[in-house]
Design a protein around this motif. Structure first.
Motif, PDB file in Angstrom:
ATOM      1  N   GLU A   1     124.295 -71.983  82.251  1.00  0.00           N
ATOM      2  CA  GLU A   1     123.344 -70.541  82.962  1.00  0.00           C
ATOM      3  C   GLU A   1     123.479 -70.438  84.751  1.00  0.00           C
ATOM      4  O   GLU A   1     122.891 -70.431  85.744  1.00  0.00           O
TER       5      GLU A   1
ATOM      6  N   ASN B   1     124.555 -83.341  76.686  1.00  0.00           N
ATOM      7  CA  ASN B   1     123.093 -83.275  76.158  1.00  0.00           C
ATOM      8  C   ASN B   1     122.718 -84.444  75.437  1.00  0.00           C
ATOM      9  O   ASN B   1     121.431 -84.588  75.309  1.00  0.00           O
TER      10      ASN B   1
ATOM     11  N   LYS C   1     119.543 -80.552  84.265  1.00  0.00           N
ATOM     12  CA  LYS C   1     118.107 -79.593  83.802  1.00  0.00           C
ATOM     13  C   LYS C   1     118.292 -78.560  83.503  1.00  0.00           C
ATOM     14  O   LYS C   1     117.297 -78.646  82.936  1.00  0.00           O
ATOM     15  N   LYS C   2     118.806 -78.404  83.486  1.00  0.00           N
ATOM     16  CA  LYS C   2     119.114 -76.670  82.440  1.00  0.00           C
ATOM     17  C   LYS C   2     120.304 -76.153  81.208  1.00  0.00           C
ATOM     18  O   LYS C   2     121.725 -77.139  82.035  1.00  0.00           O
ATOM     19  N   GLU C   3     120.183 -75.252  80.903  1.00  0.00           N
ATOM     20  CA  GLU C   3     121.454 -75.012  80.243  1.00  0.00           C
ATOM     21  C   GLU C   3     122.850 -74.782  80.918  1.00  0.00           C
ATOM     22  O   GLU C   3     122.192 -74.123  82.354  1.00  0.00           O
TER      23      GLU C   3
END
Length: 203
Positions: free
Chosen positions: A86, A73, A81-83
């Protein structure tokens, strides 16, 4: 769609092969071989980048040794695009900015891995970036060219239709209006040339 499906199939086959090699190396406790596998597959045509990332987003292995130990990150904000925690299954995305595919694959726990990784469902994540194939580059470039060609064609047609409209309608109408203005001003000798048998000629 056929080109896309074929590319995704090739990427998935590469990832499956890589995960099998990683699992075997982990079972043998040969961590050096993991790095070797990453570098070896990254050398293949069409593979741009390979990373193995832990659940906290820290890069554990990469074909670029300078990235190891860095947070994905921080290194490339928005790359995933997301954690990362997840992500529970393989995700394949087209990245138009880099002209390629981005794949994030969870490396799932197997029964034989439990001695080292306890009961974690996901051990780590495999992040693979690939280039478009020649066929895909040709398709996307050709599509872009067709869009520009279509816009150019619309402009040319607009100019041609306007020229026809101006010659057949606008100019005769202006001549009639100027003639009427002259007659209204008292010039009854004015004459307009008749160029055909259309409505303006009859008028």
């Amino acid at each position: 769609q056929n080109i896309h499906d074929r590319s995704v199939l090739m990427i998935e086959a590469t990832i499956d092969l890589m995960i099998d090699g990683l699992n075997e190396s982990m079972m043998l406790g040969d961590r050096k071989n993991i790095q070797h596998i990453v570098e070896q597959i990254a050398d293949k045509t069409g593979i741009e980048h390979i990373r193995i990332i832990d659940k906290n987003g820290i890069i554990k292995y990469s074909d670029d040794n300078g990235e190891v130990g860095e947070s994905i990150n921080v290194l490339e904000p928005g790359h995933i695009k997301k954690e990362i925690s997840e992500i529970s299954e393989r995700e394949v995305e087209i990245n138009k900015e880099t002209n390629g595919y981005q794949v994030v694959q969870p490396i799932l726990m197997e029964e034989r891995c439990q001695t080292c990784h306890q009961d974690d469902k996901i051990i780590s994540y495999l992040d693979v970036d690939t280039d478009f194939t020649k066929a895909e580059m040709t398709y996307y470039t050709g599509s872009l060219h067709m869009i520009f060609l279509g816009i150019a064609l619309i402009i040319i047609l607009a100019v041609v239709f306007y020229s026809i409209f101006d010659k057949l309608i606008n100019q005769p109408l202006n001549e009639c209006m100027l003639a009427l203005d002259a007659i209204e001003g008292g010039n009854l000798d004015i004459k307009l040339s008749v160029r055909g048998s259309d409505e303006f000629s009859l008028l």
